[in-house]
Design an enzyme around this catalytic site. Structure first.
Site, short mmCIF file in Angstrom:
data_model
loop_
_atom_site.label_atom_id
_atom_site.label_comp_id
_atom_site.label_asym_id
_atom_site.label_seq_id
_atom_site.Cartn_x
_atom_site.Cartn_y
_atom_site.Cartn_z
N HIS A 379 0.87 -1.19 0.00
CA HIS A 379 0.00 0.00 0.00
C HIS A 379 0.90 1.23 0.00
O HIS A 379 1.83 1.31 0.80
CB HIS A 379 -0.90 -0.01 1.24
CG HIS A 379 -1.98 1.03 1.20
ND1 HIS A 379 -1.72 2.36 1.41
CD2 HIS A 379 -3.30 0.94 0.95
CE1 HIS A 379 -2.86 3.04 1.29
NE2 HIS A 379 -3.83 2.20 1.02
N GLU A 392 -6.57 5.57 0.65
CA GLU A 392 -6.34 6.01 -0.71
C GLU A 392 -7.33 7.12 -1.09
O GLU A 392 -7.05 7.95 -1.95
CB GLU A 392 -6.58 4.80 -1.61
CG GLU A 392 -6.13 4.95 -2.99
CD GLU A 392 -5.69 3.59 -3.53
OE1 GLU A 392 -4.75 3.59 -4.31
OE2 GLU A 392 -6.29 2.59 -3.16
N ARG A 395 -6.25 10.76 -1.52
CA ARG A 395 -5.71 11.25 -2.80
C ARG A 395 -6.85 11.50 -3.78
O ARG A 395 -6.85 12.48 -4.50
CB ARG A 395 -4.69 10.26 -3.36
CG ARG A 395 -3.35 10.38 -2.65
CD ARG A 395 -2.37 9.31 -3.08
NE ARG A 395 -2.69 8.03 -2.46
CZ ARG A 395 -2.69 6.86 -3.08
NH1 ARG A 395 -2.39 6.79 -4.36
NH2 ARG A 395 -2.98 5.76 -2.42
N ARG A 416 -1.97 1.37 -7.17
CA ARG A 416 -1.13 1.27 -5.97
C ARG A 416 0.29 0.85 -6.25
O ARG A 416 1.23 1.35 -5.64
CB ARG A 416 -1.74 0.25 -5.02
CG ARG A 416 -2.97 0.76 -4.38
CD ARG A 416 -3.55 -0.26 -3.46
NE ARG A 416 -4.58 0.39 -2.68
CZ ARG A 416 -5.46 -0.22 -1.94
NH1 ARG A 416 -5.44 -1.53 -1.87
NH2 ARG A 416 -6.35 0.44 -1.25
N HIS A 518 0.52 -4.99 2.13
CA HIS A 518 -0.89 -4.69 2.35
C HIS A 518 -1.83 -5.84 2.03
O HIS A 518 -2.61 -6.26 2.88
CB HIS A 518 -1.25 -3.46 1.52
CG HIS A 518 -2.62 -2.95 1.78
ND1 HIS A 518 -3.12 -2.81 3.05
CD2 HIS A 518 -3.62 -2.57 0.92
CE1 HIS A 518 -4.36 -2.35 2.98
NE2 HIS A 518 -4.68 -2.21 1.71
N HIS A 519 -1.77 -6.33 0.83
CA HIS A 519 -2.77 -7.32 0.43
C HIS A 519 -2.09 -8.46 -0.31
O HIS A 519 -1.22 -8.25 -1.14
CB HIS A 519 -3.79 -6.65 -0.50
CG HIS A 519 -5.00 -7.49 -0.77
ND1 HIS A 519 -6.18 -7.35 -0.07
CD2 HIS A 519 -5.22 -8.48 -1.66
CE1 HIS A 519 -7.07 -8.22 -0.52
NE2 HIS A 519 -6.50 -8.91 -1.48
N ARG A 558 -4.40 -5.31 -6.68
CA ARG A 558 -5.79 -5.05 -6.31
C ARG A 558 -6.08 -3.55 -6.32
O ARG A 558 -5.34 -2.76 -5.75
CB ARG A 558 -6.10 -5.60 -4.92
CG ARG A 558 -7.54 -5.36 -4.52
CD ARG A 558 -7.85 -5.94 -3.18
NE ARG A 558 -7.07 -5.35 -2.11
CZ ARG A 558 -7.34 -4.16 -1.55
NH1 ARG A 558 -8.36 -3.44 -1.98
NH2 ARG A 558 -6.60 -3.70 -0.58
#
Ligand code: ADP
Length: 583
Positions: A379, A392, A395, A416, A518-519, A558
């Site tokens: 992230h 996010e 932004r 990302r 992050h993911h 993602r």
């Protein structure tokens, strides 16, 4: 003398009692406490945590915790555990709650302060040993057992229980919610009633194409189509359960505004966890906390239950006609991350402690196949010290990124992976998210970050530059160029197309950021009805999986706002299909 001072303090405390029944000077007599209700306060993660404790002469009868600034979900979950432990043991010999250490430490401290006012012998209460006997969990039997009480597991449970099936959820942490609680952004969906009401034109096709593009064309087309087709219904479902995802904004990688967030712009995760928990409570679904699944039991190739460890580490079994794996990702398991991606060594993580990939290991042990397992997302905007993630959406709402030299370096709304890579190219691999008071007033998430002390605040750009140790002239020029771009609608430097706020007026807030793990996009291979697919290409009977534990939906990257959609859509399918197919 010391004794006297204590008595005076107790008297003062009684004056400020909320509903005290004891008068100052009341003797404690033979009891442990001066009967009454007392308040204690301690500093939590986001501000003051207050405890209101009611005692009789020898018993704590009620504890109420008021912790409005703790992360919703984490704070309320921790409060429940702390209260239960203190009430059942009638002492202060309790541990902090794993996954909510700061909040639970503050809660225990606030209760301790209240009990001190009640004249309790705190040392004795801390040393006390619980007299409760440790019972071993006996084996259980149910229709459907679900591993993991995050968004996917709880959605599956709601569907299965609504279909009339007996459901047990095991959750290894002391609180529900997993990474879902930490989802800061919103929930993507196209062609929703909320978009229509706001006059936003968007299509499922664009949603599909944006996601496929963001995922570098690596997404499983059928899984992606399933997510896109069911997303609008999933948003409605969460709202029908009491969510308020009625604000739509633009987020990175999306052509049109389609990220649905709570109306005040706050984070989506706590809302989702709250409404699903409430529904499960209404449906009387059992959630076994502190209970870790260790193995999937199979018979003749079909899943027929699980082995688990109870809260005292004792093994037991749950026999079931279907098993749903909803254990989330493995972002907090650095060994696993580095094993699949040797280049990602030493990163911080935005994940909760329980995101250790257990479901992947357990399913592989019964023949499950994996897909895209090396696809791990970082992230772009996390706090360098704590890994705390800044949404996010900031932004999207108008924040820009500048480097340590005070210069912009990227279109802030690229996907990302690209924004992360661009930040890592800057000095020390960090950047600053620049926002202002106008944005803070409109965005509850930003207001929360400021309140929690993450932001550097300054009245003017010159002051901000000074605070951040950068050249004021450079920063002023950067901001002036950006303001021009917003006014003309053309960002000649970086081609940002979504230009909303000129950020010309202070006060300013700067959040220092760096990318963090992050993911985990990869995971178990499933079909569109969530059957876990084996290495032989066939579905494993009785075994279903949904949520971050699954791979394929997001491809190689993602898009922000798609995780919550993914877990709700596929969680619902898993619960429904498992209930239908169960024999
Ligand atoms: P998702 O977004 O896919 O729902 P989450 O991270 O929100 O994923 O939730 C997954 C939940 O599963 C977490 O609460 C986590 O603690 C739990 N979990 C992970 N491994 C196990 C396990 N072995 N046994 C029980 N619960 C588990």
């Amino acid at each position: 003398m010391k004794r006297m001072l204590k008595t005076i303090l107790v008297c003062l405390a009684l004056v400020t009692m909320v509903a005290g029944t004891a008068a100052c000077g009341t003797k404690k007599a033979e009891g442990k406490f001066n009967p009454g209700t007392y308040e204690g306060t301690a500093k939590g993660h986001g501000g003051d945590v207050k405890a209101k404790v009611t005692v009789t002469a020898d018993k704590i009868t009620e504890i109420v915790i008021d912790a409005p600034n703790e992360t919703e979900g984490i704070g309320s979950g921790a409060a429940k555990v702390v209260i239960e432990n203190i009430m059942s043991g009638q002492n202060l010999a309790v541990d902090t709650v794993s996954g909510a250490t700061v909040s639970s430490t503050a809660m225990i401290a606030a209760i301790t302060a209240a009990l001190e006012k009640a004249g309790a012998d705190i040392d004795a209460l801390k040393k006390a040993t619980s007299t409760a006997t440790v019972a071993k969990q006996e084996d259980l039997s149910t229709d459907i057992v679900i591993i993991g009480a995050g968004g996917a597991g709880m959605s599956a449970a709601v569907e299965a229980a609504t279909a009339g099936k007996k459901v047990i959820i095991v959750e290894k942490m002391p609180i529900v919610g997993g990474n879902t609680t930490r989802a800061t952004g919103g929930m993507n969906a196209a062609e929703t009633s909320i978009q229509a009401a706001a006059g936003i034109t968007d299509t499922k096709e664009t949603f599909y194409n944006d996601t496929m593009k963001g995922g570098k064309e690596k997404n499983d087309p059928a899984l992606l189509q399933t997510m896109v087709d069911n997303a609008a219904t999933a948003v409605d479902w969460i709202n029908e359960l009491g969510g308020d995802l009625k604000r739509v904004t633009l987020s990175g990688g999306a052509t049109n505004p389609r990220i649905h967030t709570p109306v005040d712009g706050s984070a989506v995760g706590p809302v989702v966890v709250k409404v699903l928990s409430a529904k499960l409570e209404a449906l009387k679904v059992e959630i076994m906390l502190n209970t870790e699944a260790t193995k999937i039991i199979t018979k003749d190739g079909a899943a027929v239950g699980i082995e688990a460890k109870d809260e005292n580490g004792n093994p037991f079994k749950i026999e079931a006609k279907a098993v749903i794996i909803a254990t989330g990702g493995f972002g907090a398991n650095s060994e696993m991350v580095e094993g699949f991606r040797p280049d990602l060594v030493g990163f911080s993580t935005t994940n909760h402690k329980g995101a250790t990939g257990d479901g992947i290991v357990m399913a592989q042990a019964v023949g499950a196949d994996l897909t895209d397992i090396g696809e791990i997302q970082i992230h772009p905007t996390t706090d360098p010290g704590t890994g705390y993630m800044f949404t996010e959406g900031l932004r999207g709402d108008g924040a820009i990124l500048i480097n340590a030299e005070g210069k912009r370096f990227t279109d802030e709304l690229l996907t990302r992976d690209v924004v992360s890579a661009n930040i890592l190219k800057q000095t020390d691999g960090i950047a600053y998210l620049i926002t202002n008071e106008e944005m803070r007033a409109e965005n509850a998430s930003l207001a929360g970050y400021v309140k929690k002390g993450y932001a550097v605040e300054a009245a003017t750009l010159a002051d901000l530059a000074k605070e951040l140790g950068m050249d004021a002239d450079v920063l002023v020029k950067t901001m002036a160029t950006y303001a021009e771009a917003v006014k003309s609608g053309k960002d000649a430097e970086f081609n940002r197309t979504h230009l909303t706020k000129s950020l010309e007026a202070g006060p300013y807030f700067a959040l220092k950021v760096t990318p963090g793990i992050h993911h985990t996009m990869g995971g178990l291979k499933i079909d569109t009805t969530t059957h876990v697919i084996g290495t032989d290409g066939k579905a494993i009977a009785g075994l279903y999986a949904a949520g971050e534990v699954v791979g394929g939906v997001h491809g190689a990257n993602r898009i922000g706002g798609n995780a919550v959609t993914d877990i709700i859509v596929f969680g619902k399918i898993a619960g429904k299909i498992a209930a239908e197919e169960m024999k």
